[in-house]
Design a protein around this motif. Structure first.
Motif, PDB file in Angstrom:
ATOM      1  N   ALA A   1      25.194  47.969  57.607  1.00  0.00           N
ATOM      2  CA  ALA A   1      26.450  48.715  57.450  1.00  0.00           C
ATOM      3  C   ALA A   1      27.359  48.539  58.656  1.00  0.00           C
ATOM      4  O   ALA A   1      28.591  48.553  58.528  1.00  0.00           O
ATOM      5  CB  ALA A   1      26.154  50.195  57.219  1.00  0.00           C
ATOM      6  N   GLN A   2      26.772  48.357  59.842  1.00  0.00           N
ATOM      7  CA  GLN A   2      27.579  48.156  61.038  1.00  0.00           C
ATOM      8  C   GLN A   2      28.360  46.844  60.993  1.00  0.00           C
ATOM      9  O   GLN A   2      29.395  46.716  61.625  1.00  0.00           O
ATOM     10  CB  GLN A   2      26.668  48.170  62.283  1.00  0.00           C
ATOM     11  CG  GLN A   2      26.137  49.537  62.641  1.00  0.00           C
ATOM     12  CD  GLN A   2      27.235  50.482  63.082  1.00  0.00           C
ATOM     13  OE1 GLN A   2      28.095  50.140  63.899  1.00  0.00           O
ATOM     14  NE2 GLN A   2      27.240  51.696  62.539  1.00  0.00           N
TER      15      GLN A   2
ATOM     16  N   THR B   1      31.154  47.374  57.533  1.00  0.00           N
ATOM     17  CA  THR B   1      32.059  48.513  57.441  1.00  0.00           C
ATOM     18  C   THR B   1      33.236  48.307  58.392  1.00  0.00           C
ATOM     19  O   THR B   1      33.025  48.150  59.602  1.00  0.00           O
ATOM     20  CB  THR B   1      31.335  49.827  57.800  1.00  0.00           C
ATOM     21  OG1 THR B   1      30.198  49.982  56.949  1.00  0.00           O
ATOM     22  CG2 THR B   1      32.272  51.011  57.615  1.00  0.00           C
TER      23      THR B   1
ATOM     24  N   THR C   1      33.822  49.321  62.601  1.00  0.00           N
ATOM     25  CA  THR C   1      32.619  49.440  63.404  1.00  0.00           C
ATOM     26  C   THR C   1      32.531  48.299  64.407  1.00  0.00           C
ATOM     27  O   THR C   1      33.221  47.282  64.301  1.00  0.00           O
ATOM     28  CB  THR C   1      31.373  49.435  62.508  1.00  0.00           C
ATOM     29  OG1 THR C   1      31.346  48.226  61.737  1.00  0.00           O
ATOM     30  CG2 THR C   1      31.389  50.620  61.553  1.00  0.00           C
TER      31      THR C   1
ATOM     32  N   TYR D   1      31.396  45.009  62.822  1.00  0.00           N
ATOM     33  CA  TYR D   1      32.471  44.381  62.055  1.00  0.00           C
ATOM     34  C   TYR D   1      33.396  43.605  62.985  1.00  0.00           C
ATOM     35  O   TYR D   1      33.819  42.483  62.675  1.00  0.00           O
ATOM     36  CB  TYR D   1      33.225  45.450  61.295  1.00  0.00           C
ATOM     37  CG  TYR D   1      34.123  44.940  60.188  1.00  0.00           C
ATOM     38  CD1 TYR D   1      33.602  44.604  58.950  1.00  0.00           C
ATOM     39  CD2 TYR D   1      35.494  44.802  60.381  1.00  0.00           C
ATOM     40  CE1 TYR D   1      34.419  44.150  57.921  1.00  0.00           C
ATOM     41  CE2 TYR D   1      36.319  44.340  59.368  1.00  0.00           C
ATOM     42  CZ  TYR D   1      35.768  44.025  58.140  1.00  0.00           C
ATOM     43  OH  TYR D   1      36.586  43.569  57.144  1.00  0.00           O
TER      44      TYR D   1
END
Length: 237
Positions: free
Chosen positions: A53-54, A57, A60, A63
């Protein structure tokens, strides 16, 4: 004489209370134990999901890192083409090439001024191309549209001197010169990228169809990686 008081049948039997209490306690312990087991089993999955997810998203740190890595790798791939075409340097990467600079040449690149010039040109090309890929933010486009509507254009003047008609035309076309110029600049940088990429590695020099397709695909990736990486990184600002 003693009188016996009858037992009240409505009162709960005191002997049954100690029996239900251990059952409730054991059930709570089993439920807590099951929760801990589920948590321990799912902990690696939750950890991996959090890491992924880091990187996907927006906003973040992961990302931003993905965008920065994509931009620098894409810029380096494009630098190879500019380095070959503009400065007649040996290929930096070995694929689709008969010879390349080798690992010793890689150690010498940081001390070569022409390489850094090529890298700077490549970075400029990637940034300018990424601007055309990103376009405008929807809110920004809406604000500019709403602002432009407040200027109502009158009818074209007749019977006036030519200067009045010319100024009316400037008013009508206000902002279009900047728009056309920006499009021409973007087209110029795209042409530079396409020419240097395909001149540096010409796919049709091969006879094997698979080699032609692979080289062509590599050229497309080399052109787009930097722009996409910069666009991802820019979205996190």
């Amino acid at each position: 004489m003693k009188f016996l008081t009858p037992k009240n049948k409505s009162q709960p039997n005191s002997e049954s209370l100690p029996q239900s209490q251990p059952k409730k306690t054991s059930s709570s312990i089993l439920e807590l134990l099951a929760q801990w087991i589920v948590t321990l089993v799912s902990l690696p999955v939750l950890f991996v999901s959090y890491i992924v997810a880091q990187f996907v998203t927006p906003g973040t740190s992961g990302y931003k890192l993905v965008g920065a890595i994509g931009f620098w790798i894409g810029t380096l791939l494009s630098t190879d083409s500019i380095w070959q075409v503009l400065f007649q340097g040996k290929p930096i990467f070995p694929w689709f090439e008969t010879e390349w600079i080798g690992w010793i040449g890689w150690l010498q690149l940081p001390f070569n001024l022409l390489f850094w010039i090529s890298f700077g040109i490549s970075a400029l090309v990637q940034v300018m191309e990424a601007r055309t890929l990103r376009g405008k933010d929807p809110q920004q486009a809406r604000n500019e549209f709403e602002e432009s509507k407040q200027y109502t254009l009158g009818t074209k003047p007749t019977g006036n001197i030519d200067l009045t008609v010319a100024l009316w035309g400037d008013y009508k076309r206000a902002g279009l010169k900047e728009r056309y110029t920006g499009g021409a600049i973007a087209l110029f940088f795209w042409l530079i990228d396409i020419i240097t990429t395909f001149v540096g590695r010409w796919p049709f020099q091969y006879t094997n169809p698979l080699s032609i397709i692979a080289c062509f695909g590599y050229n497309i990736v080399a052109m787009m990686a930097g722009e996409i990486g910069y666009s991802i990184w820019k979205l996190t600002k």
